[in-house]
Design a protein around this motif. Structure first.
Motif, short mmCIF file in Angstrom:
data_model
loop_
_atom_site.label_atom_id
_atom_site.label_comp_id
_atom_site.label_asym_id
_atom_site.label_seq_id
_atom_site.Cartn_x
_atom_site.Cartn_y
_atom_site.Cartn_z
N PRO A 163 0.83 -1.21 0.00
CA PRO A 163 0.00 0.00 0.00
C PRO A 163 0.86 1.25 0.00
CG PRO A 163 -0.66 -1.51 1.76
CD PRO A 163 0.63 -2.02 1.20
N ARG A 164 0.24 2.37 -0.37
CA ARG A 164 0.91 3.67 -0.33
C ARG A 164 1.43 3.90 1.10
NH1 ARG A 164 -3.34 7.09 -1.53
NH2 ARG A 164 -2.88 7.19 -3.73
N PRO A 165 2.71 4.28 1.23
CA PRO A 165 3.27 4.45 2.59
C PRO A 165 2.55 5.55 3.37
CG PRO A 165 4.99 4.56 0.90
CD PRO A 165 3.68 4.57 0.19
N THR A 166 2.29 5.29 4.63
CA THR A 166 1.70 6.30 5.52
C THR A 166 2.07 5.94 6.95
OG1 THR A 166 -0.37 7.08 6.51
CG2 THR A 166 -0.45 4.96 5.41
N ASP A 167 2.19 6.95 7.81
CA ASP A 167 2.47 6.68 9.23
C ASP A 167 1.20 6.53 10.04
OD1 ASP A 167 5.19 6.88 8.79
OD2 ASP A 167 5.23 9.05 9.15
N ASP A 168 0.05 6.75 9.39
CA ASP A 168 -1.23 6.71 10.10
C ASP A 168 -1.70 5.26 10.23
OD1 ASP A 168 -3.89 8.66 10.58
OD2 ASP A 168 -4.30 6.58 10.02
N ALA A 169 -1.74 4.78 11.46
CA ALA A 169 -2.07 3.37 11.68
C ALA A 169 -3.45 3.00 11.15
CB ALA A 169 -1.98 3.04 13.17
N GLY A 170 -4.40 3.94 11.27
CA GLY A 170 -5.75 3.68 10.77
C GLY A 170 -5.77 3.49 9.26
N GLN A 171 -4.99 4.37 8.56
CA GLN A 171 -4.92 4.25 7.10
C GLN A 171 -4.20 2.97 6.67
OE1 GLN A 171 -3.43 7.74 5.01
NE2 GLN A 171 -4.70 9.06 6.28
#
Ligand SMILES: *Cc1c(COP(=O)(O)O)cnc(C)c1O
Length: 235
Positions: A163-171
């Motif tokens: 998936p697209r990298p993100t630091d948001d755990a929910g995302q």
């Protein structure tokens, strides 16, 4: 001490904890150690510390390491982009391929597998339709599943995504859940059992969302040395 043994023990403890929180058994989750840019002796040490599955992204980098480690019963996973002129060697040297994203590659891998055991394969999905990322788009997945499941020398096991990298755990969790939904919606054949998702930064939410295979490099081997592409070699 920050040895490969202690990092593997740490990662395994985190996998166990994430599984427990999700009400799952840790044995449901296969740890694939991603060994791109690592030396054969580092892989040997990780094998001796108990790991049996290793993932490589670049064929020309991988082959000398596979040769150097041929005395070990390692299960090798190909997890990189596949150029069609590389399929013959991938079909001959690897047990798993996570990155099928078009029919032509699947057909060549099946034809070139010969009379070895069928090759275990996953279809890579470009979950967020990112233009620079490999993988089949979700709307085209059904057609590719129908094509791949029909090849006699391939065993279609499931899906893989980054998936697209993100630091948001929910995302992070939401993206993995979308892949899990695609996995349930496209179930094909009686070997459909593998959801390859989660890397060093996000394997816990991936396990919460149903991952059965996590691909972990940095958390096991430490930061990667920079790769220098060989002349003429697409990295
Ligand atoms: C490099 C790589 C990984 C591992 O990434 P880390 O962040 O080092 O754990 C997993 N999957 C694929 C496809 C990769 O290329």
């Amino acid at each position: 001490m920050d040895s490969v043994q202690s990092r593997i023990a740490q990662v395994q403890a985190q996998i166990d904890a994430a599984s427990a929180r999700a009400g799952r058994a840790p044995v449901e989750i296969t740890l694939v150690a991603v060994s791109k840019a690592r030396q054969a002796q580092e892989i040997r040490a990780a094998f001796q510390a108990g790991l049996g599955h290793f993932g490589e992204n670049y064929l020309t980098e991988a082959i000398p390491k596979l040769d150097a480690l041929a005395d070990l019963p390692i299960t090798w996973h190909f997890i990189g982009a596949i150029q069609s002129n590389k399929t013959r060697e991938i079909a001959a040297r690897f047990q798993w391929v996570h990155t099928i994203d078009r029919d032509k590659i699947a057909r060549r891998l099946s034809d070139q597998r010969g009379d070895r055991d069928p090759l275990d394969v996953l279809i890579q999905v470009n979950l967020d339709a990112e233009p620079t990322k490999a993988g089949v788009l979700p709307h085209a997945l059904a057609e590719l599943v129908d094509q791949v499941v029909a090849y006699p020398r391939l065993r279609l096991r499931g899906l893989m995504a980054i998936p697209r990298p993100t630091d948001d755990a929910g995302q992070q969790r939401a993206a993995f859940e979308r892949l899990h939904q695609l996995f349930d919606a496209h179930r094909a054949g009686n070997t459909w059992d593998t959801l390859s998702m989660g890397m060093s930064a996000d394997f816990a939410p991936a396990i919460a969302a149903g991952a059965t295979m996590v691909r972990i490099g940095t958390a096991i081997f430490g930061p990667r040395p920079t790769l220098v592409p060989r002349a003429g070699e697409r990295m």
